[in-house]
Motif scaffolding. Structure first.
Motif, mmCIF file in Angstrom:
data_model
loop_
_atom_site.group_PDB
_atom_site.id
_atom_site.type_symbol
_atom_site.label_atom_id
_atom_site.label_comp_id
_atom_site.label_asym_id
_atom_site.label_seq_id
_atom_site.Cartn_x
_atom_site.Cartn_y
_atom_site.Cartn_z
ATOM 1 N N ALA A 8 -6.567 12.569 -1.903
ATOM 2 C CA ALA A 8 -5.955 11.270 -1.621
ATOM 3 C C ALA A 8 -6.952 10.139 -1.773
ATOM 4 O O ALA A 8 -6.595 9.021 -2.169
ATOM 5 C CB ALA A 8 -5.365 11.272 -0.213
ATOM 6 N N GLN A 9 -8.228 10.414 -1.474
ATOM 7 C CA GLN A 9 -9.249 9.384 -1.596
ATOM 8 C C GLN A 9 -9.642 9.141 -3.059
ATOM 9 O O GLN A 9 -10.027 8.035 -3.438
ATOM 10 C CB GLN A 9 -10.503 9.762 -0.795
ATOM 11 C CG GLN A 9 -10.341 9.686 0.710
ATOM 12 C CD GLN A 9 -9.568 10.873 1.277
ATOM 13 O OE1 GLN A 9 -9.396 11.871 0.583
ATOM 14 N NE2 GLN A 9 -9.124 10.764 2.521
ATOM 15 N N LYS A 10 -9.527 10.161 -3.885
ATOM 16 C CA LYS A 10 -9.928 10.042 -5.281
ATOM 17 C C LYS A 10 -8.857 9.391 -6.150
ATOM 18 O O LYS A 10 -9.161 8.863 -7.215
ATOM 19 C CB LYS A 10 -10.269 11.423 -5.843
ATOM 20 C CG LYS A 10 -11.473 12.087 -5.162
ATOM 21 C CD LYS A 10 -11.704 13.488 -5.718
ATOM 22 C CE LYS A 10 -12.881 14.166 -5.027
ATOM 23 N NZ LYS A 10 -13.083 15.555 -5.519
ATOM 24 N N PHE A 11 -7.617 9.443 -5.717
ATOM 25 C CA PHE A 11 -6.514 8.926 -6.524
ATOM 26 C C PHE A 11 -6.336 7.436 -6.224
ATOM 27 O O PHE A 11 -6.285 7.032 -5.070
ATOM 28 C CB PHE A 11 -5.222 9.667 -6.183
ATOM 29 C CG PHE A 11 -4.229 9.694 -7.298
ATOM 30 C CD1 PHE A 11 -4.115 10.801 -8.107
ATOM 31 C CD2 PHE A 11 -3.402 8.605 -7.543
ATOM 32 C CE1 PHE A 11 -3.189 10.839 -9.142
ATOM 33 C CE2 PHE A 11 -2.492 8.614 -8.570
ATOM 34 C CZ PHE A 11 -2.379 9.748 -9.377
ATOM 35 N N PRO A 12 -6.218 6.582 -7.238
ATOM 36 C CA PRO A 12 -6.032 5.143 -6.985
ATOM 37 C C PRO A 12 -4.742 4.872 -6.216
ATOM 38 O O PRO A 12 -3.700 5.471 -6.500
ATOM 39 C CB PRO A 12 -5.963 4.542 -8.393
ATOM 40 C CG PRO A 12 -6.613 5.546 -9.280
ATOM 41 C CD PRO A 12 -6.313 6.882 -8.677
ATOM 42 N N ALA A 17 -7.163 21.544 -1.594
ATOM 43 C CA ALA A 17 -8.139 20.713 -2.304
ATOM 44 C C ALA A 17 -8.866 19.814 -1.305
ATOM 45 O O ALA A 17 -8.526 19.766 -0.124
ATOM 46 C CB ALA A 17 -7.459 19.884 -3.380
ATOM 47 N N ARG A 18 -9.853 19.091 -1.790
ATOM 48 C CA ARG A 18 -10.667 18.243 -0.931
ATOM 49 C C ARG A 18 -10.603 16.783 -1.383
ATOM 50 O O ARG A 18 -10.868 16.475 -2.541
ATOM 51 C CB ARG A 18 -12.121 18.717 -0.936
ATOM 52 C CG ARG A 18 -12.349 20.116 -0.370
ATOM 53 C CD ARG A 18 -13.825 20.493 -0.450
ATOM 54 N NE ARG A 18 -14.645 19.532 0.283
ATOM 55 C CZ ARG A 18 -15.982 19.538 0.251
ATOM 56 N NH1 ARG A 18 -16.624 20.438 -0.482
ATOM 57 N NH2 ARG A 18 -16.660 18.629 0.953
ATOM 58 N N GLN A 19 -10.232 15.921 -0.470
ATOM 59 C CA GLN A 19 -10.277 14.473 -0.655
ATOM 60 C C GLN A 19 -9.522 13.994 -1.900
ATOM 61 O O GLN A 19 -9.938 13.044 -2.566
ATOM 62 C CB GLN A 19 -11.735 14.004 -0.724
ATOM 63 C CG GLN A 19 -12.524 14.257 0.550
ATOM 64 C CD GLN A 19 -13.931 13.702 0.468
ATOM 65 O OE1 GLN A 19 -14.499 13.593 -0.609
ATOM 66 N NE2 GLN A 19 -14.492 13.342 1.624
ATOM 67 N N ASP A 38 0.820 -1.206 0.000
ATOM 68 C CA ASP A 38 0.000 0.000 0.000
ATOM 69 C C ASP A 38 0.857 1.260 0.000
ATOM 70 O O ASP A 38 1.962 1.277 0.550
ATOM 71 C CB ASP A 38 -0.915 0.024 1.233
ATOM 72 C CG ASP A 38 -1.972 -1.066 1.172
ATOM 73 O OD1 ASP A 38 -2.279 -1.517 0.060
ATOM 74 O OD2 ASP A 38 -2.474 -1.467 2.241
ATOM 75 N N TYR A 39 0.318 2.324 -0.587
ATOM 76 C CA TYR A 39 0.997 3.616 -0.624
ATOM 77 C C TYR A 39 0.197 4.635 0.186
ATOM 78 O O TYR A 39 -1.030 4.591 0.215
ATOM 79 C CB TYR A 39 1.145 4.114 -2.065
ATOM 80 C CG TYR A 39 2.101 3.284 -2.891
ATOM 81 C CD1 TYR A 39 3.465 3.517 -2.871
ATOM 82 C CD2 TYR A 39 1.621 2.244 -3.698
ATOM 83 C CE1 TYR A 39 4.335 2.754 -3.621
ATOM 84 C CE2 TYR A 39 2.478 1.483 -4.458
ATOM 85 C CZ TYR A 39 3.841 1.742 -4.415
ATOM 86 O OH TYR A 39 4.700 0.975 -5.151
ATOM 87 N N VAL A 40 0.918 5.538 0.824
ATOM 88 C CA VAL A 40 0.294 6.624 1.573
ATOM 89 C C VAL A 40 0.362 7.882 0.717
ATOM 90 O O VAL A 40 1.457 8.328 0.348
ATOM 91 C CB VAL A 40 0.997 6.869 2.921
ATOM 92 C CG1 VAL A 40 0.361 8.048 3.650
ATOM 93 C CG2 VAL A 40 0.933 5.605 3.781
ATOM 94 N N LEU A 41 -0.788 8.453 0.401
ATOM 95 C CA LEU A 41 -0.854 9.642 -0.442
ATOM 96 C C LEU A 41 -1.243 10.852 0.396
ATOM 97 O O LEU A 41 -2.116 10.758 1.267
ATOM 98 C CB LEU A 41 -1.865 9.443 -1.574
ATOM 99 C CG LEU A 41 -1.640 8.227 -2.475
ATOM 100 C CD1 LEU A 41 -2.695 8.181 -3.573
ATOM 101 C CD2 LEU A 41 -0.246 8.244 -3.079
ATOM 102 N N SER A 42 -0.611 11.984 0.147
ATOM 103 C CA SER A 42 -0.906 13.213 0.867
ATOM 104 C C SER A 42 -1.996 13.999 0.146
ATOM 105 O O SER A 42 -2.149 13.903 -1.078
ATOM 106 C CB SER A 42 0.356 14.077 0.989
ATOM 107 O OG SER A 42 1.370 13.391 1.679
ATOM 108 N N GLU A 43 -2.729 14.773 0.914
ATOM 109 C CA GLU A 43 -3.751 15.636 0.326
ATOM 110 C C GLU A 43 -3.099 16.811 -0.401
ATOM 111 O O GLU A 43 -2.085 17.355 0.053
ATOM 112 C CB GLU A 43 -4.677 16.182 1.418
ATOM 113 C CG GLU A 43 -5.540 15.116 2.090
ATOM 114 C CD GLU A 43 -6.704 14.675 1.224
ATOM 115 O OE1 GLU A 43 -6.881 15.276 0.143
ATOM 116 O OE2 GLU A 43 -7.410 13.739 1.618
#
Length: 342
Positions: free
Chosen positions: A37-41, A33-35, A24-29
């Motif tokens: 990290a949640q929108k990016f695969p 912007a809003r969410q 798994d990868y940890v993505l920063s916001e």
């Protein structure tokens, strides 16, 4: 001696489904912007059209403790099924992952970052219309060195150095015949996500080969560390100029990562150059034309920019910072003062 290989996993648009090579990868916001990290695969299997993948292994790298390995490795062929599948077609790459492994009878074993520290890496893929060629670089500012070695390349140049460079076809066509894959990563190279935003790809026509240029530092203390996980870091010998702690709770990394200067090497510089700078020569250079003439005699194989007026008294020659065969000559008359003459 440490023997390792680089493993590059590339994901191209096609049907299939596989998990990430490095977990798994940890993505920063994105700030403001809003969410995002949640929108990016976070998994390549979550990309549209479910990309497939294939693996590419570099040639084996062999190093001793404290050695810095920074060389352009020979190209390797892509898997035969990939070459056949995309012959005459464009392959769309949506991202890649990378690891450093030992190839054993029981499979690949990841090498801890405390054993072989990745400073940075560069990699290039070509299609069948392009080719890799081994060429001698002409100087530290040869622009081909930057493409092959990444940042700091001019500092690594030595006379006679040869590197793999890409020879593009005369007729480019509609799709690129070569692509570079990198990320300016250091020790975080495994867990940095190299996936592109959905809808964006790197396309290459009829892919055939890949070439990798790693820069890494051997920090493996052979007597006190395992080469495989789990491996607790123990500092080995470091130069006296290193400021990194070697014992205690703060000794978490090798001082070799700071590239400290060693006191063990004595450099002897031998030169047959005829350029004399400083004290006056037997005769002064009295004109710009004479200055340019001397420069052309000394560097007969180079191109010359128009003569410029120097800020200092004398005749000066300097190489261009971007065009390796271009020379700049400048001159200022002495006006009664001693000139720096050639």
């Amino acid at each position: 001696m440490s023997c390792v290989s680089w493993l590059v996993t590339l994901f191209g648009v096609a049907l299939g489904s596989e998990s990430n090579l490095n977990g798994d990868y940890v993505l920063s916001e994105t700030p403001g912007a809003r969410q995002t990290a949640q929108k990016f695969p976070k998994h390549f299997s979550d990309y549209p059209r479910k990309p497939m993948y294939f693996d590419v292994y570099s040639p084996t790298i062999k190093t001793l403790y404290s050695q810095v390995f920074w060389k352009s490795l020979p190209p390797v062929d892509l898997p035969e099924d990939i070459v056949k599948r995309f012959d005459g077609k464009g392959m769309a790459v949506v991202g890649f992952e990378i690891d450093q492994v030992r190839r054993t009878d029981k499979g690949d074993v990841s090498v801890p970052i405390t054993v072989a520290y990745n400073h940075h890496f560069e990699s290039t893929m070509i299609g069948k219309a392009a080719s890799f060629e081994r060429e001698e670089l002409q100087g530290p500012n040869d622009p081909r060195a930057h493409g092959a070695h990444g940042h700091g390349a001019p500092l690594n140049w030595r006379p006679g150095d040869e590197h793999w460079v890409v020879r593009e076809p005369e007729k480019a066509g509609d799709l690129p015949h070569s692509q570079a894959f990198g990320g300016a990563n250091g020790g975080e190279f495994r867990k940095s996500f190299h996936g592109y935003a959905p809808g964006f790809v790197q396309v290459i026509q009829s892919p055939t080969q890949m070439q990798i240029t790693p820069m890494q530092i051997d920090t493996w203390h052979r007597e006190k560390m395992n080469i495989s996980h789990p491996s607790r870091f123990v500092s080995g010998p470091v130069p006296r100029t290193s400021l990194a702690p070697t014992t205690g709770p703060d000794a978490l990394y090798s001082g070799l990562l700071e590239c400290p200067l060693t006191t063990r090497i004595t450099k002897h510089v031998q030169s047959t150059a005829k350029i004399h700078i400083g004290t006056p020569c037997s005769s002064e250079v009295t004109s710009g034309d004479e200055c340019m003439e001397i420069a052309r005699e000394l560097l007969s194989k180079h191109r010359f920019a128009p003569l410029r007026r120097s800020q200092e008294v004398g005749c000066f020659i300097a190489g261009d910072t971007s065009e390796f065969d271009l020379v700049h000559v400048s001159f200022k008359a002495p006006h009664g003062r001693e000139a720096f003459a050639l």
